[in-house]
Design a protein around this motif. Structure first.
Motif, PDB file in Angstrom:
ATOM      1  N   VAL A  46       0.829  -1.026   0.087  1.00 30.20           N
ATOM      2  CA  VAL A  46      -0.040   0.070  -0.010  1.00 30.20           C
ATOM      3  C   VAL A  46       0.897   1.146   0.111  1.00 30.20           C
ATOM      4  N   ARG A  47       2.028   1.083   0.922  1.00 29.43           N
ATOM      5  CA  ARG A  47       2.889   2.380   0.985  1.00 29.43           C
ATOM      6  C   ARG A  47       3.345   2.660  -0.617  1.00 29.43           C
ATOM      7  N   ASP A  48       3.604   1.579  -1.030  1.00 37.42           N
ATOM      8  CA  ASP A  48       4.092   1.692  -2.506  1.00 37.42           C
ATOM      9  C   ASP A  48       3.369   2.497  -3.532  1.00 37.42           C
ATOM     10  N   GLN A  49       2.086   2.642  -3.337  1.00 38.20           N
ATOM     11  CA  GLN A  49       1.091   3.288  -3.983  1.00 38.20           C
ATOM     12  C   GLN A  49       1.291   4.769  -4.005  1.00 38.20           C
ATOM     13  N   PHE A  50       2.253   5.202  -3.010  1.00 38.60           N
ATOM     14  CA  PHE A  50       2.414   6.662  -2.910  1.00 38.60           C
ATOM     15  C   PHE A  50       3.785   7.099  -3.421  1.00 38.60           C
ATOM     16  N   LEU A  64      -2.452  16.928   6.304  1.00 34.50           N
ATOM     17  CA  LEU A  64      -2.702  16.877   4.633  1.00 34.50           C
ATOM     18  C   LEU A  64      -1.947  15.616   4.507  1.00 34.50           C
ATOM     19  N   CYS A  65      -2.688  14.846   3.657  1.00 36.66           N
ATOM     20  CA  CYS A  65      -2.177  13.518   3.309  1.00 36.66           C
ATOM     21  C   CYS A  65      -1.767  13.552   1.658  1.00 36.66           C
ATOM     22  N   PRO A  66      -0.875  12.899   1.426  1.00 36.25           N
ATOM     23  CA  PRO A  66      -0.350  12.586  -0.124  1.00 36.25           C
ATOM     24  C   PRO A  66      -1.376  11.967  -0.775  1.00 36.25           C
ATOM     25  N   SER A  67      -1.424  12.497  -2.035  1.00 38.51           N
ATOM     26  CA  SER A  67      -2.408  11.844  -2.976  1.00 38.51           C
ATOM     27  C   SER A  67      -1.722  10.511  -3.534  1.00 38.51           C
ATOM     28  N   SER A  68      -2.369   9.420  -3.573  1.00 45.19           N
ATOM     29  CA  SER A  68      -1.609   8.227  -4.287  1.00 45.19           C
ATOM     30  C   SER A  68      -1.274   8.375  -5.635  1.00 45.19           C
ATOM     31  N   ARG A 390      -3.225  22.497  25.984  1.00 46.61           N
ATOM     32  CA  ARG A 390      -2.819  21.323  25.479  1.00 46.61           C
ATOM     33  C   ARG A 390      -1.734  21.288  24.127  1.00 46.61           C
ATOM     34  N   PRO A 391      -0.508  22.006  24.664  1.00 44.00           N
ATOM     35  CA  PRO A 391       0.600  22.312  23.668  1.00 44.00           C
ATOM     36  C   PRO A 391       1.326  20.967  23.524  1.00 44.00           C
ATOM     37  N   GLY A 392       1.868  21.106  22.177  1.00 43.85           N
ATOM     38  CA  GLY A 392       2.857  19.770  22.007  1.00 43.85           C
ATOM     39  C   GLY A 392       2.828  19.446  20.436  1.00 43.85           C
ATOM     40  N   LEU A 393       2.998  18.029  20.448  1.00 38.68           N
ATOM     41  CA  LEU A 393       3.229  17.622  19.076  1.00 38.68           C
ATOM     42  C   LEU A 393       2.062  16.773  18.657  1.00 38.68           C
ATOM     43  N   ARG A 394       1.732  16.537  17.451  1.00 38.28           N
ATOM     44  CA  ARG A 394       0.497  16.013  17.133  1.00 38.28           C
ATOM     45  C   ARG A 394       0.941  14.981  15.978  1.00 38.28           C
ATOM     46  N   LEU A 395       0.743  13.543  16.233  1.00 36.42           N
ATOM     47  CA  LEU A 395       1.202  12.695  15.284  1.00 36.42           C
ATOM     48  C   LEU A 395      -0.096  11.993  14.872  1.00 36.42           C
ATOM     49  N   SER A 396      -0.316  11.699  13.579  1.00 34.18           N
ATOM     50  CA  SER A 396      -1.262  11.171  13.090  1.00 34.18           C
ATOM     51  C   SER A 396      -1.355  10.171  11.907  1.00 34.18           C
ATOM     52  N   PRO A 397      -0.985   8.806  12.146  1.00 33.08           N
ATOM     53  CA  PRO A 397      -0.672   7.812  11.302  1.00 33.08           C
ATOM     54  C   PRO A 397      -1.701   7.380  10.315  1.00 33.08           C
ATOM     55  N   HIS A 398      -1.600   7.038   9.302  1.00 33.16           N
ATOM     56  CA  HIS A 398      -2.603   6.564   8.136  1.00 33.16           C
ATOM     57  C   HIS A 398      -2.219   5.193   7.569  1.00 33.16           C
ATOM     58  N   PHE A 399      -3.078   4.598   6.621  1.00 34.02           N
ATOM     59  CA  PHE A 399      -2.779   3.538   6.100  1.00 34.02           C
ATOM     60  C   PHE A 399      -1.667   3.415   5.093  1.00 34.02           C
ATOM     61  N   TYR A 400      -1.002   4.510   5.047  1.00 35.08           N
ATOM     62  CA  TYR A 400       0.364   4.413   4.329  1.00 35.08           C
ATOM     63  C   TYR A 400       1.625   4.112   5.171  1.00 35.08           C
ATOM     64  N   ASN A 401       1.212   4.163   6.407  1.00 37.09           N
ATOM     65  CA  ASN A 401       2.487   4.196   7.507  1.00 37.09           C
ATOM     66  C   ASN A 401       2.843   2.577   7.677  1.00 37.09           C
ATOM     67  N   THR A 402       3.975   2.214   8.174  1.00 37.63           N
ATOM     68  CA  THR A 402       4.141   0.880   8.746  1.00 37.63           C
ATOM     69  C   THR A 402       4.484   0.823  10.231  1.00 37.63           C
ATOM     70  N   HIS A 403       4.616  -0.285  10.971  1.00 33.58           N
ATOM     71  CA  HIS A 403       5.244  -0.377  12.095  1.00 33.58           C
ATOM     72  C   HIS A 403       6.434   0.206  12.233  1.00 33.58           C
ATOM     73  N   ALA A 404       7.188   0.008  11.244  1.00 32.80           N
ATOM     74  CA  ALA A 404       8.668   0.468  11.362  1.00 32.80           C
ATOM     75  C   ALA A 404       8.672   2.139  11.305  1.00 32.80           C
ATOM     76  N   ASP A 405       7.668   2.906  10.786  1.00 28.85           N
ATOM     77  CA  ASP A 405       7.395   4.232  10.879  1.00 28.85           C
ATOM     78  C   ASP A 405       7.411   4.465  12.460  1.00 28.85           C
ATOM     79  N   ILE A 406       6.523   3.628  13.030  1.00 32.11           N
ATOM     80  CA  ILE A 406       6.029   4.058  14.314  1.00 32.11           C
ATOM     81  C   ILE A 406       7.270   3.937  15.139  1.00 32.11           C
TER      82      ILE A 406
END
Ligand SMILES: Cc1ncc(COP(=O)(O)O)c(C=O)c1O
Length: 421
Positions: A46-50, A64-68, A390-406
C-alpha cells in the motif's frame, strides 16, 4: 462526448505505463487484493502506491495526506486531456466524471448522490451550513468548544451578523466518555436550540465524539446537526445512513488522500428544505441538492474526477481494514509514548475514545524545535500546537504508514526528550 468517452479516459491510464518527463508512477493494479488478515507486507505494498520517498515518514494525516499515484495519474491525464483540447465538446465528458465522483462519494458515505455537494473543503462545507440556515435573534446554536475555527469562529461571526446566539458545550481533558457528551448536549438543548455543531474527531487531541448518539438526541428534540468530519472522512468507516446527521463535511486532501481543494457536504434529504444555497452561478451538479447547491461556476473538474479515484483506492483496500490499521498504528504510538519518561499525552488512554490522532507534550523540550529536528534530522513529519491549551506535538498515522515508521518515530522522540534537541 458521452459516458463511454469518460470510461475510455479512465481505461487508458490502466492500460499504458504513464510517464512524466522523469517519473514512472506506481499503478493500482500493482496492489494485491487485501488479505483476510493484512500483514506488514501488504501494508508495505500500500505504501508503494504513494510517491513519497521511502525514507520520509509522514505522521501528519490530520493536516494533509499525499495523493496516491493513481490519483496523481488520473489528475494529470485528465488535466492534460482538457488542456490539449479545451473545447466545450471535449470537456462535456468531464461532467460525467464529476457525477461519477458524486456517486462514489454517496457509496462511500452510504447515502444517495442526491444528498451530496462537492465543495472545495471542510471549511467551505461548514460555512455553507452556517450561512445557509435561516437563523435569527432568539435562536441558539450549540457547539462543542473544541471545534475547528471553520465550525467555531464561523458560527460566532455569523451570530454577530444574523443575531442568533452561540453556546459552547465544554470539552474536558481527558475525554470524559461518550455518555458524558450525549448527556451534556441533551441537557444543553433548550426550546431555542436550532442546531448542534460538533467535530466528529477533534484535530487538537483526537477526541472521538459519539456523533450518532448526539444526532439522535438532537433529532428527537427537533434540532439540526452538523458533524464536522474533516478528521473522520477517509479514516473511519463512516456510515451516514447510520449516524443520520443533517449535515456532514469533509476534505479530499486529508484522510481520503485525494486532490487538494475538493471536499464534501452531505445534506440529508430531510434538511434540504431548511437551508439556502449561498452561491448561485453556472454549472451546478446534475442531481438532487447539487442542482441548487453546487452552482459555483467553473470548477477544476479533473481534480473532482481524481477525488473519485482516491475513494476507489480506499474502497479497493477496504474501509474497515483502513480504519483498523490506522487505529492499530495509533495504539502502538500511544503505548510507546506512554513509556517515555516526561511525555504527557493529551489523547484519551481509552482506544474507543480516540482514532488515529494523538497529541502529547514532549516533557520540557520545545515542541517546535523538536518537530523541526524530527523533520530535518530524522525525516519525520508531524504537527505542533502552540499556546497554553494542550500544547505539544501531534502525530497522525494512516494506512500508508508501517510499524517501522512508528518504531522510528518513538525511538527518535525518546532520544530527544532524554537528551534534548
Ligand atoms: C476538524 C476540522 N475541521 C475543519 C478543518 C478545515 O479543513 P480544510 O482546511 O480542509 O477546510 C480542519 C483542518 O484541519 C479540521 O481539523
Amino acid at each position: 462526448m458521452n459516458r463511454r468517452d469518460f470510461a475510455r479516459l479512465l481505461a487508458i491510464g490502466g492500460a499504458a505505463p504513464f510517464l512524466t518527463p522523469s517519473v514512472a508512477w506506481p499503478k493500482s493494479s500493482d496492489l494485491p487484493p487485501t488479505p483476510a488478515l493484512p500483514d506488514e507486507r501488504f501494508w508495505s505494498a500500500v505504501r508503494d502506491q504513494f510517491v513519497m520517498p521511502r525514507e520520509l515518514t509522514m505522521l501528519n494525516a490530520a493536516n494533509l495526506c499525499p495523493s496516491s499515484a493513481p490519483v496523481l495519474e488520473l489528475l494529470y491525464k485528465t488535466t492534460r486531456d482538457m488542456d490539449q483540447d479545451p473545447s466545450q465538446d471535449n470537456r462535456a465528458k468531464l461532467g460525467d466524471g464529476r457525477e461519477n465522483t458524486r456517486k462514489l462519494l454517496a457509496e462511500f458515505l452510504r447515502v444517495t448522490p442526491e444528498e451530496i455537494v462537492i465543495t472545495r473543503n471542510t471549511s467551505e462545507s461548514n460555512n455553507l451550513v452556517s450561512t445557509g440556515l435561516d437563523l435569527k435573534p432568539g435562536d441558539e446554536v450549540l457547539l462543542s468548544s473544541d471545534n475547528h475555527p471553520s465550525n467555531h469562529t464561523a458560527w460566532q461571526e455569523k451570530a454577530k451578523r444574523f443575531g442568533f446566539t452561540v453556546k459552547d458545550v465544554p470539552t474536558p481533558n481527558p475525554h470524559p466518555g461518550f455518555d458524558y457528551y450525549v448527556d451534556a448536549f441533551a441537557k444543553a438543548i433548550t426550546p431555542k436550540t436550532r442546531l448542534i455543531g460538533i467535530t466528529h474527531l477533534t484535530s487538537t487531541v483526537g477526541d472521538l465524539f459519539p456523533a450518532k448518539e448526539i444526532c439522535r438526541a438532537a433529532r428527537e428534540r427537533g434540532v439540526l446537526t452538523l458533524v464536522d468530519g474533516a478528521q473522520t472522512f477517509g479514516l473511519l468507516d463512516v456510515d451516514l445512513s447510520d449516524m443520520q446527521p443533517d449535515f456532514y463535511s469533509g476534505s479530499a486532501h486529508k484522510w481520503p488522500c485525494g486532490p487538494k481543494e475538493n471536499g464534501v457536504l452531505y445534506i440529508n434529504k430531510s434538511a434540504q428544505s431548511k437551508i439556502w444555497a449561498s452561491i448561485f452561478s453556472a454549472y451546478p451538479g446534475r442531481v438532487g441538492v447539487s442542482r441548487t447547491f453546487e452552482g459555483f461556476g467553473q470548477r477544476d473538474e479533473p481534480a473532482m474526477i481524481a477525488f473519485g479515484e482516491a475513494l476507489t483506492l480506499q474502497t479497493k483496500i477496504g474501509r474497515a481494514a483502513i480504519e483498523k490499521r490506522s487505529r492499530e498504528l495509533a495504539t502502538a504510538l500511544y503505548d510507546g509514548l506512554s513509556k517515555i519518561d516526561g511525555a504527557k499525552i493529551w489523547t484519551s488512554p481509552e482506544a474507543s475514545r480516540r482514532a488515529a490522532v494523538l497529541s502529547f507534550q514532549p516533557g520540557g523540550v520545545d515542541a517546535h524545535k523538536l518537530a523541526t529536528t524530527l523533520y530535518q534530522k530524522n525525516r519525520i513529519g508531524c504537527a505542533t500546537r502552540g499556546g497554553t491549551d494542550r500544547p505539544g506535538l501531534r502525530l497522525s498515522p494512516h494506512f500508508y504508514n508501517t510499524h517501522a515508521d512508528i518504531d522510528r518515530a518513538l525511538a527518535a522522540i525518546k532520544g530527544y526528550i532524554a537528551n534534548g534537541v
